[in-house]
Design a protein around this motif. Structure first.
Motif, PDB file in Angstrom:
ATOM      1  N   LEU A 120       0.834  -1.205   0.000  1.00  0.00           N
ATOM      2  CA  LEU A 120       0.000   0.000   0.000  1.00  0.00           C
ATOM      3  C   LEU A 120       0.869   1.256   0.000  1.00  0.00           C
ATOM      4  O   LEU A 120       0.634   2.193  -0.776  1.00  0.00           O
ATOM      5  CB  LEU A 120      -0.924  -0.008   1.220  1.00  0.00           C
ATOM      6  CG  LEU A 120      -1.823   1.214   1.405  1.00  0.00           C
ATOM      7  CD1 LEU A 120      -3.215   0.801   1.867  1.00  0.00           C
ATOM      8  CD2 LEU A 120      -1.229   2.194   2.420  1.00  0.00           C
ATOM      9  N   TYR A 121       1.890   1.268   0.848  1.00  0.00           N
ATOM     10  CA  TYR A 121       2.752   2.453   0.974  1.00  0.00           C
ATOM     11  C   TYR A 121       3.482   2.736  -0.337  1.00  0.00           C
ATOM     12  O   TYR A 121       3.565   3.891  -0.776  1.00  0.00           O
ATOM     13  CB  TYR A 121       3.750   2.242   2.107  1.00  0.00           C
ATOM     14  CG  TYR A 121       4.653   3.425   2.333  1.00  0.00           C
ATOM     15  CD1 TYR A 121       4.187   4.568   2.973  1.00  0.00           C
ATOM     16  CD2 TYR A 121       5.978   3.413   1.876  1.00  0.00           C
ATOM     17  CE1 TYR A 121       5.017   5.672   3.160  1.00  0.00           C
ATOM     18  CE2 TYR A 121       6.804   4.504   2.062  1.00  0.00           C
ATOM     19  CZ  TYR A 121       6.314   5.638   2.710  1.00  0.00           C
ATOM     20  OH  TYR A 121       7.131   6.722   2.887  1.00  0.00           O
ATOM     21  N   GLU A 122       3.982   1.689  -0.981  1.00  0.00           N
ATOM     22  CA  GLU A 122       4.753   1.901  -2.211  1.00  0.00           C
ATOM     23  C   GLU A 122       3.884   2.300  -3.398  1.00  0.00           C
ATOM     24  O   GLU A 122       4.410   2.762  -4.411  1.00  0.00           O
ATOM     25  CB  GLU A 122       5.578   0.653  -2.521  1.00  0.00           C
ATOM     26  CG  GLU A 122       6.674   0.433  -1.485  1.00  0.00           C
ATOM     27  CD  GLU A 122       7.689  -0.627  -1.860  1.00  0.00           C
ATOM     28  OE1 GLU A 122       8.867  -0.409  -1.588  1.00  0.00           O
ATOM     29  OE2 GLU A 122       7.297  -1.672  -2.419  1.00  0.00           O
ATOM     30  N   LYS A 123       2.583   2.170  -3.247  1.00  0.00           N
ATOM     31  CA  LYS A 123       1.654   2.641  -4.288  1.00  0.00           C
ATOM     32  C   LYS A 123       1.051   3.996  -3.924  1.00  0.00           C
ATOM     33  O   LYS A 123       0.060   4.411  -4.511  1.00  0.00           O
ATOM     34  CB  LYS A 123       0.554   1.606  -4.508  1.00  0.00           C
ATOM     35  CG  LYS A 123       1.070   0.328  -5.157  1.00  0.00           C
ATOM     36  CD  LYS A 123      -0.026  -0.702  -5.328  1.00  0.00           C
ATOM     37  CE  LYS A 123       0.531  -1.973  -5.985  1.00  0.00           C
ATOM     38  NZ  LYS A 123      -0.491  -3.050  -6.089  1.00  0.00           N
ATOM     39  N   GLY A 124       1.661   4.663  -2.938  1.00  0.00           N
ATOM     40  CA  GLY A 124       1.224   6.016  -2.592  1.00  0.00           C
ATOM     41  C   GLY A 124       0.286   6.105  -1.418  1.00  0.00           C
ATOM     42  O   GLY A 124      -0.256   7.181  -1.145  1.00  0.00           O
ATOM     43  N   GLY A 125       0.065   4.994  -0.712  1.00  0.00           N
ATOM     44  CA  GLY A 125      -0.849   4.988   0.422  1.00  0.00           C
ATOM     45  C   GLY A 125      -0.232   5.586   1.676  1.00  0.00           C
ATOM     46  O   GLY A 125       0.975   5.812   1.771  1.00  0.00           O
ATOM     47  N   VAL A 126      -1.111   5.835   2.656  1.00  0.00           N
ATOM     48  CA  VAL A 126      -0.728   6.465   3.918  1.00  0.00           C
ATOM     49  C   VAL A 126      -0.743   5.421   5.029  1.00  0.00           C
ATOM     50  O   VAL A 126      -1.648   4.580   5.095  1.00  0.00           O
ATOM     51  CB  VAL A 126      -1.704   7.610   4.272  1.00  0.00           C
ATOM     52  CG1 VAL A 126      -1.297   8.296   5.575  1.00  0.00           C
ATOM     53  CG2 VAL A 126      -1.790   8.622   3.134  1.00  0.00           C
ATOM     54  N   LEU A 127       0.249   5.484   5.921  1.00  0.00           N
ATOM     55  CA  LEU A 127       0.292   4.624   7.098  1.00  0.00           C
ATOM     56  C   LEU A 127       0.209   5.498   8.344  1.00  0.00           C
ATOM     57  O   LEU A 127       0.978   6.460   8.483  1.00  0.00           O
ATOM     58  CB  LEU A 127       1.581   3.799   7.120  1.00  0.00           C
ATOM     59  CG  LEU A 127       1.809   2.869   5.925  1.00  0.00           C
ATOM     60  CD1 LEU A 127       3.175   2.186   6.042  1.00  0.00           C
ATOM     61  CD2 LEU A 127       0.704   1.831   5.819  1.00  0.00           C
ATOM     62  N   ALA A 128      -0.722   5.183   9.244  1.00  0.00           N
ATOM     63  CA  ALA A 128      -0.911   5.974  10.457  1.00  0.00           C
ATOM     64  C   ALA A 128      -0.997   5.053  11.661  1.00  0.00           C
ATOM     65  O   ALA A 128      -1.463   3.911  11.554  1.00  0.00           O
ATOM     66  CB  ALA A 128      -2.178   6.823  10.350  1.00  0.00           C
ATOM     67  N   ALA A 129      -0.551   5.544  12.815  1.00  0.00           N
ATOM     68  CA  ALA A 129      -0.548   4.731  14.027  1.00  0.00           C
ATOM     69  C   ALA A 129      -0.492   5.645  15.240  1.00  0.00           C
ATOM     70  O   ALA A 129       0.054   6.753  15.170  1.00  0.00           O
ATOM     71  CB  ALA A 129       0.646   3.786  14.034  1.00  0.00           C
ATOM     72  N   VAL A 130      -1.034   5.161  16.370  1.00  0.00           N
ATOM     73  CA  VAL A 130      -1.006   5.973  17.588  1.00  0.00           C
ATOM     74  C   VAL A 130      -0.663   5.111  18.791  1.00  0.00           C
ATOM     75  O   VAL A 130      -1.036   3.938  18.854  1.00  0.00           O
ATOM     76  CB  VAL A 130      -2.352   6.713  17.791  1.00  0.00           C
ATOM     77  CG1 VAL A 130      -3.483   5.754  18.123  1.00  0.00           C
ATOM     78  CG2 VAL A 130      -2.232   7.790  18.867  1.00  0.00           C
ATOM     79  N   CYS A 131       0.066   5.696  19.747  1.00  0.00           N
ATOM     80  CA  CYS A 131       0.392   5.100  21.036  1.00  0.00           C
ATOM     81  C   CYS A 131       1.280   3.855  20.871  1.00  0.00           C
ATOM     82  O   CYS A 131       2.430   3.964  20.506  1.00  0.00           O
ATOM     83  CB  CYS A 131      -0.894   4.804  21.806  1.00  0.00           C
ATOM     84  SG  CYS A 131      -0.640   4.617  23.575  1.00  0.00           S
ATOM     85  N   HIS A 132       0.751   2.649  21.113  1.00  0.00           N
ATOM     86  CA  HIS A 132       1.527   1.437  20.829  1.00  0.00           C
ATOM     87  C   HIS A 132       1.354   0.988  19.372  1.00  0.00           C
ATOM     88  O   HIS A 132       2.022   0.053  18.925  1.00  0.00           O
ATOM     89  CB  HIS A 132       1.110   0.289  21.763  1.00  0.00           C
ATOM     90  CG  HIS A 132       1.557   0.483  23.178  1.00  0.00           C
ATOM     91  ND1 HIS A 132       0.776   1.110  24.114  1.00  0.00           N
ATOM     92  CD2 HIS A 132       2.708   0.148  23.814  1.00  0.00           C
ATOM     93  CE1 HIS A 132       1.418   1.146  25.276  1.00  0.00           C
ATOM     94  NE2 HIS A 132       2.600   0.574  25.118  1.00  0.00           N
ATOM     95  N   GLY A 133       0.462   1.646  18.639  1.00  0.00           N
ATOM     96  CA  GLY A 133       0.215   1.291  17.246  1.00  0.00           C
ATOM     97  C   GLY A 133       1.442   1.292  16.365  1.00  0.00           C
ATOM     98  O   GLY A 133       1.563   0.462  15.457  1.00  0.00           O
ATOM     99  N   PRO A 134       2.409   2.224  16.581  1.00  0.00           N
ATOM    100  CA  PRO A 134       3.608   2.210  15.736  1.00  0.00           C
ATOM    101  C   PRO A 134       4.399   0.902  15.792  1.00  0.00           C
ATOM    102  O   PRO A 134       5.239   0.665  14.921  1.00  0.00           O
ATOM    103  CB  PRO A 134       4.430   3.389  16.281  1.00  0.00           C
ATOM    104  CG  PRO A 134       3.393   4.357  16.764  1.00  0.00           C
ATOM    105  CD  PRO A 134       2.333   3.475  17.389  1.00  0.00           C
ATOM    106  N   ALA A 135       4.116   0.042  16.769  1.00  0.00           N
ATOM    107  CA  ALA A 135       4.741  -1.286  16.775  1.00  0.00           C
ATOM    108  C   ALA A 135       4.365  -2.053  15.516  1.00  0.00           C
ATOM    109  O   ALA A 135       5.134  -2.895  15.034  1.00  0.00           O
ATOM    110  CB  ALA A 135       4.326  -2.075  18.014  1.00  0.00           C
TER     111      ALA A 135
END
Length: 224
Positions: A120-135
């Motif tokens: 998804l990211y390499e096709k231009g998508g966005v990745l989002a995360a919060v708190c422990h989500g960045p794991a």
């Protein structure tokens, strides 16, 4: 139509303890509230599928949390999450990882979601995360063989916040240390203050107070 895939944990306890855990409710509900306001659709997925464990559903004074929890739309999705094997990543423009300690025990090293997120990211998508989500960002490797985080500045739940929350002795590992060793730069603010970082198409928030800000940043990027 730009859809968001929300990826949640199946791990229902705090590390190896018997303390009920999973996804921390306000971190998913506040972002969903922002998505709803922007008329952006979402699906919820997990490694195994089915009903996903939540905690923090009884936080006092959080009207947004209660409103989303009581909505039929959210209930249907969180009680029957898509298994990773059935996710068609082509349908989505972004992935969001809400926090909660459960995620440290499954999504933080799950290769299947990591592959989907990299695609998804390499096709231009966005990745989002919060708190422990960045794991959930830790296992993502791009097609050039580099870690996603190697070139990114990020934030996430801090050592001080683990101490304040009484979890420092029960977590599988300290997320702050993992992120500091994996990312180009790890950044944090005073405990429990809002802190959101946008580094290109990677959005991270430090703690529960940052969930709304992560949601706003995600919507802003999807609307561009």
């Amino acid at each position: 139509m730009k859809n968001v895939l929300i990826v949640v944990t199946n791990h229902a306890t705090l590390g190896e303890t018997d303390q009920a855990n999973g996804t921390y409710s306000p971190e998913i509900t506040h972002v969903i509230s922002v998505l709803n306001e922007a008329s952006i659709n979402y699906d919820i997925a997990s490694i195994e599928g089915g009903k996903a464990p939540l905690y923090g559903t009884d936080v006092e004074g959080d009207d947004v949390n209660l409103r989303i929890l009581n909505s039929e739309s959210f209930s249907n999705r969180i009680n029957s999450t898509l298994p990773v094997s059935q996710v068609d990543i082509e349908k989505y423009a972004a992935i969001f990882y809400p926090g909660g300690f459960g995620l440290l025990s499954d999504l933080a090293d799950n290769a299947e979601f990591a592959r989907l997120a990299a695609s998804l990211y390499e096709k231009g998508g966005v990745l989002a995360a919060v708190c422990h989500g960045p794991a959930g960002l830790l296992p993502i490797t791009l097609s050039n063989g580099e870690s996603l985080l190697a070139s990114k500045q990020v934030t996430g739940f801090t050592r001080e916040e683990e101490i304040d929350f009484g979890t420092i002795d029960h977590i599988p590992y300290l997320l702050e240390e993992k992120l500091a060793r994996s990312a180009r730069q790890y950044s944090k603010m005073q405990p429990w203050s809002e802190h959101v970082i946008e580094d290109g198409r990677v959005i991270t928030g430090q703690n529960p107070a940052s969930a709304h800000g992560v949601g706003k940043a995600l919507v802003k990027q999807l609307k561009q």
